[in-house]
Design an enzyme around this catalytic site. Structure first.
Site, PDB file in Angstrom:
ATOM      1  N   GLY A  14       0.779  -1.237   0.000  1.00 51.78           N
ATOM      2  CA  GLY A  14       0.000   0.000   0.000  1.00 51.78           C
ATOM      3  C   GLY A  14       0.806   1.280   0.000  1.00 51.78           C
ATOM      4  CG  ASN A  16       1.212   3.666  -5.798  1.00 52.67           C
ATOM      5  OD1 ASN A  16       1.514   4.751  -6.281  1.00 52.67           O
ATOM      6  ND2 ASN A  16       1.827   2.537  -6.116  1.00 52.67           N
ATOM      7  NE  ARG A  67     -11.291 -14.231 -12.292  1.00 57.31           N
ATOM      8  CZ  ARG A  67     -10.137 -14.080 -11.636  1.00 57.31           C
ATOM      9  NH1 ARG A  67     -10.018 -13.161 -10.701  1.00 57.31           N
ATOM     10  NH2 ARG A  67      -9.101 -14.847 -11.910  1.00 57.31           N
ATOM     11  CG  MET A  92      -1.769  -7.948  -6.475  1.00 53.31           C
ATOM     12  SD  MET A  92      -1.087  -7.110  -7.920  1.00 53.31           S
ATOM     13  CE  MET A  92      -0.203  -8.474  -8.673  1.00 53.31           C
ATOM     14  CG  ASN A 109      -4.687  -0.096 -12.207  1.00 52.44           C
ATOM     15  OD1 ASN A 109      -4.407  -0.376 -11.022  1.00 52.44           O
ATOM     16  ND2 ASN A 109      -4.078  -0.673 -13.226  1.00 52.44           N
ATOM     17  CG  HIS A 111       0.478  -1.136 -15.448  1.00 44.37           C
ATOM     18  ND1 HIS A 111       0.323  -2.413 -14.955  1.00 44.37           N
ATOM     19  CD2 HIS A 111       1.366  -1.223 -16.463  1.00 44.37           C
ATOM     20  CE1 HIS A 111       1.089  -3.238 -15.653  1.00 44.37           C
ATOM     21  NE2 HIS A 111       1.729  -2.541 -16.567  1.00 44.37           N
ATOM     22  CG  ASP A 147      -2.407  -3.796 -16.437  1.00 41.22           C
ATOM     23  OD1 ASP A 147      -2.920  -3.298 -15.416  1.00 41.22           O
ATOM     24  OD2 ASP A 147      -1.648  -4.769 -16.402  1.00 41.22           O
ATOM     25  CB  ALA A 175       7.740   8.187 -11.161  1.00 35.11           C
ATOM     26  CD  GLU A 176       4.198   2.667  -9.296  1.00 33.72           C
ATOM     27  OE1 GLU A 176       3.235   2.343  -8.586  1.00 33.72           O
ATOM     28  OE2 GLU A 176       5.039   1.838  -9.693  1.00 33.72           O
TER      29      GLU A 176
HETATM   30  C1  GRF Z   1       2.748  -0.646  -7.802  1.00 32.21           C
HETATM   31  O1  GRF Z   1       3.929  -0.804  -8.525  1.00 32.21           O
HETATM   32  C2  GRF Z   1       1.583  -0.387  -8.731  1.00 32.21           C
HETATM   33  O2  GRF Z   1       1.955   0.333  -9.863  1.00 32.21           O
HETATM   34  C3  GRF Z   1       1.161  -1.764  -9.112  1.00 32.21           C
HETATM   35  O3  GRF Z   1       1.318  -2.535  -7.949  1.00 32.21           O
HETATM   36  C4  GRF Z   1       2.315  -1.955  -7.121  1.00 32.21           C
HETATM   37  C5  GRF Z   1       1.668  -1.710  -5.805  1.00 32.21           C
HETATM   38  O4  GRF Z   1       2.578  -1.212  -4.850  1.00 32.21           O
HETATM   39  N1  GRF Z   1      -0.182  -1.759  -9.630  1.00 32.21           N
HETATM   40  P1  GRF Z   1       2.029  -0.557  -3.513  1.00 32.21           P
HETATM   41  O5  GRF Z   1       1.162  -1.633  -2.825  1.00 32.21           O
HETATM   42  O6  GRF Z   1       1.239   0.641  -3.875  1.00 32.21           O
HETATM   43  O7  GRF Z   1       3.258  -0.246  -2.709  1.00 32.21           O
END
Ligand code: GRF
Length: 220
Positions: A14, A16, A67, A92, A109, A111, A147, A175-176
Site C-alpha cells: 500500500g 501508493n 469472481r 491483484m 488504476n 500500472h 491494464d 514517480a508513482e
Molecule cells: C505498484 O507498482 C503499482 O503500480 C502496481 O502494484 C504496485 C503496488 O505497490 N499496480 P504498492 O502496494 O502501492 O506499494
C-alpha cells in the site's frame, strides 16, 4: 465543491495508497479517502490506513465461489459507503466485466509501465530485457481488459545501463507516488474526464493543483 468519496483497493504493502492518503490529508484536495478495502487480511497497507484513521474492510476473495460473487460483494460495500471513485493501488485480482462497467469512468488504476507497453506483471524486468532507455508508470481509467483504458497521466524515468529490476522498480515507485495523487485530483475535481475513450481536460490546471506537480527527482 464537495470532496469526492474515494475507496482505495489494495492487496499488499500500500505505498501508493499511502501517497493518496497523504495528499488527501490536505483539505484543499478534491477527494477524501473514505475506505481502504483489501481482498487479503494480511495486506500491510491495512494497518497503515487504520493508523491514518481511515475505515478499512477485508473482503476475502477465497470466501466466494466465483469472481462475479466476489465483485458483487465489493460493489455492495462500495455503494453502502456512498463511494464516488475507486482507486486500484496494487489490487491483484482481475475484475469482471460487470464490475468494470458498474464503475465505468469512476475507477482508476496505477500500472508500473508506460502503457500500452508492458501490461501485466514483471514490467521492470521486461523493460530492461527489451533494452528500453525509458520506463515509467501510468494512471488510467479501468476497462475490463487488464491494464487498458483511457490514460489520465504518465511519468517517465530513465533506465540506467546497469539497472537491476529492483533498482528500476524503486525509481518508478517514486514517480508513482507523485503521479497518482495528481491523477486522482484531476478526476475528482472533474477536470479530467472521458469522451470517445480518450481523456478530455476542462480548461487549465488550477494553481492549487499545479502546485502539486513537484519536480521529480529520479536519481537512484
Ligand atoms: C505498484 O507498482 C503499482 O503500480 C502496481 O502494484 C504496485 C503496488 O505497490 N499496480 P504498492 O502496494 O502501492 O506499494
Amino acid at each position: 465543491m464537495a470532496r469526492k468519496r474515494v475507496a482505495i483497493l489494495i492487496s499488499g504493502r500500500g505505498s501508493n495508497m499511502t501517497a493518496l492518503i497523504e495528499a488527501a490529508a490536505d483539505p484543499e484536495f478534491p477527494a477524501e479517502i473514505a475506505l481502504v478495502l483489501s481482498n487479503r487480511a494480511d495486506a500491510g497497507g491495512l494497518a497503515r490506513a487504520a493508523e491514518a484513521g481511515i475505515a478499512t474492510a477485508v473482503i476475502d476473495h477465497k470466501a466466494y465461489g466465483s469472481r462475479a460473487e466476489f465483485d458483487a460483494a465489493m460493489d455492495a460495500r462500495l455503494r453502502a459507503e456512498a463511494i464516488d471513485l475507486v482507486c486500484l493501488a496494487g489490487f491483484m485480482r482481475l475484475l469482471t466485466d460487470g464490475f468494470c462497467e458498474g464503475w465505468r469512468d469512476r475507477m482508476i488504476n496505477i500500472h508500473p509501465s508506460l502503457l500500452p507497453l508492458f501490461p501485466g506483471l514483471h514490467t521492470h524486468e521486461r523493460a530492461i530485457e527489451a533494452g528500453m532507455r525509458l520506463h515509467g508508470c501510468t494512471v488510467h481509467f479501468v476497462r475490463a481488459q487488464m491494464d487498458s483504458g483511457p490514460i489520465i497521466g504518465q511519468a517517465a524515468v530513465p533506465i540506467a545501463l546497469d539497472d537491476t529490476p529492483d533498482m528500476l522498480s524503486k525509481r518508478v515507485l517514486t514517480a508513482e507516488h507523485q503521479l497518482y495523487p495528481l491523477a486522482l485530483a484531476l478526476v475528482a475535481s472533474g477536470l479530467a474526464s472521458v469522451e470517445n475513450e480518450r481523456l478530455v481536460m476542462q480548461g487549465d490546471l488550477p494553481a492549487d493543483l499545479a502546485g502539486m506537480l513537484v519536480s521529480p527527482r529520479f536519481g537512484g
